[in-house]
Design a protein around this motif. Structure first.
Motif, PDB file in Angstrom:
ATOM      1  N   ARG A 164       0.834  -1.212   0.000  1.00 49.83           N
ATOM      2  CA  ARG A 164       0.000   0.000   0.000  1.00 49.83           C
ATOM      3  C   ARG A 164       0.863   1.254   0.000  1.00 49.83           C
ATOM      4  NH1 ARG A 164      -2.802  -2.802   4.062  1.00 49.83           N
ATOM      5  NH2 ARG A 164      -1.979  -1.376   5.632  1.00 49.83           N
TER       6      ARG A 164
ATOM      7  N   ILE B   6       2.310   1.797  -3.545  1.00 55.70           N
ATOM      8  CA  ILE B   6       1.282   2.314  -4.459  1.00 55.70           C
ATOM      9  C   ILE B   6       0.998   3.781  -4.168  1.00 55.70           C
ATOM     10  CG2 ILE B   6      -1.165   2.114  -5.069  1.00 55.70           C
ATOM     11  CD1 ILE B   6      -0.864  -0.917  -4.671  1.00 55.70           C
ATOM     12  N   PHE B   7       0.900   4.123  -2.879  1.00 59.28           N
ATOM     13  CA  PHE B   7       0.672   5.513  -2.504  1.00 59.28           C
ATOM     14  C   PHE B   7       1.806   6.409  -2.995  1.00 59.28           C
ATOM     15  CE2 PHE B   7       1.493   8.902   0.590  1.00 59.28           C
ATOM     16  CZ  PHE B   7       0.317   9.621   0.471  1.00 59.28           C
ATOM     17  N   GLN B   8       3.064   5.978  -2.799  1.00 57.45           N
ATOM     18  CA  GLN B   8       4.194   6.783  -3.235  1.00 57.45           C
ATOM     19  C   GLN B   8       4.199   6.969  -4.746  1.00 57.45           C
ATOM     20  OE1 GLN B   8       7.526   4.701  -1.520  1.00 57.45           O
ATOM     21  NE2 GLN B   8       7.461   5.904   0.370  1.00 57.45           N
ATOM     22  N   GLU B   9       3.858   5.940  -5.504  1.00 59.44           N
ATOM     23  CA  GLU B   9       3.796   6.070  -6.962  1.00 59.44           C
ATOM     24  C   GLU B   9       2.711   7.057  -7.372  1.00 59.44           C
ATOM     25  OE1 GLU B   9       3.206   2.173  -8.553  1.00 59.44           O
ATOM     26  OE2 GLU B   9       5.258   1.520  -8.116  1.00 59.44           O
ATOM     27  N   ARG B  10       1.540   6.950  -6.728  1.00 59.37           N
ATOM     28  CA  ARG B  10       0.432   7.848  -7.063  1.00 59.37           C
ATOM     29  C   ARG B  10       0.799   9.300  -6.747  1.00 59.37           C
ATOM     30  NH1 ARG B  10      -3.696   5.710  -3.969  1.00 59.37           N
ATOM     31  NH2 ARG B  10      -3.205   7.154  -2.288  1.00 59.37           N
ATOM     32  N   GLU B  11       1.415   9.528  -5.607  1.00 62.30           N
ATOM     33  CA  GLU B  11       1.810  10.889  -5.237  1.00 62.30           C
ATOM     34  C   GLU B  11       2.914  11.418  -6.157  1.00 62.30           C
ATOM     35  OE1 GLU B  11       0.279  12.860  -2.953  1.00 62.30           O
ATOM     36  OE2 GLU B  11      -1.145  11.193  -2.934  1.00 62.30           O
TER      37      GLU B  11
ATOM     38  N   LYS C  84       3.247  10.694  -9.304  1.00 63.36           N
ATOM     39  CA  LYS C  84       2.558  11.075 -10.547  1.00 63.36           C
ATOM     40  C   LYS C  84       1.845  12.413 -10.378  1.00 63.36           C
ATOM     41  CE  LYS C  84       1.778   6.383 -12.253  1.00 63.36           C
ATOM     42  NZ  LYS C  84       0.776   5.345 -12.532  1.00 63.36           N
ATOM     43  N   LYS C  85       1.232  12.628  -9.218  1.00 64.50           N
ATOM     44  CA  LYS C  85       0.555  13.904  -8.966  1.00 64.50           C
ATOM     45  C   LYS C  85       1.553  15.052  -8.973  1.00 64.50           C
ATOM     46  CE  LYS C  85      -3.285  12.323  -6.078  1.00 64.50           C
ATOM     47  NZ  LYS C  85      -3.871  12.387  -4.721  1.00 64.50           N
TER      48      LYS C  85
ATOM     49  N   ARG D 299       2.580  15.773 -12.553  1.00 64.81           N
ATOM     50  CA  ARG D 299       1.530  16.504 -13.281  1.00 64.81           C
ATOM     51  C   ARG D 299       1.493  17.975 -12.863  1.00 64.81           C
ATOM     52  NH1 ARG D 299      -3.088  12.662 -11.867  1.00 64.81           N
ATOM     53  NH2 ARG D 299      -2.245  10.756 -12.694  1.00 64.81           N
TER      54      ARG D 299
END
Length: 93
Positions: free
Chosen positions: A72, A75-80, A82-83, A86
């Motif tokens: 988890r 996944i959180f670190q990858e999502r952040e 990407k944010k 962007r």
């Protein structure tokens, strides 16, 4: 009065071993009860075995929970990441 050969208690000696006067149907049950290992050492060994099994289950559960937590977090670190990428791209444009 008493005769010199008589004693106050008349009793005999048991010639048969203990448990030999038990009915055959009950004899196996009696012998099982006698030979059963219900001593303190056997109880302690069973307790240790149960404790070891519980500890092993808890260790396995902790390993699974730890791996899920790390997944988890990844996944959180990858999502952040990407944010952030962007938002930095939108600021540069």
């Amino acid at each position: 009065m008493k005769k010199p050969n008589e004693s106050s208690f008349i009793c005999g000696t048991v010639k048969k071993p203990w448990g030999s006067n038990v009915v055959i149907a009950e004899k196996s049950r009696v012998l099982k009860r006698i030979s059963k290992k219900d001593g303190a050492l056997q109880k302690h060994m069973n307790w240790l075995k149960d404790l070891q099994e519980k500890r092993k289950k808890l260790d396995e559960k902790k390993k699974v929970e730890e791996s899920e937590r790390l997944e988890r977090k990844r996944i959180f670190q990858e999502r952040e990441a990407k944010k952030r990428l962007r938002s930095s791209n939108s600021i540069n444009i």
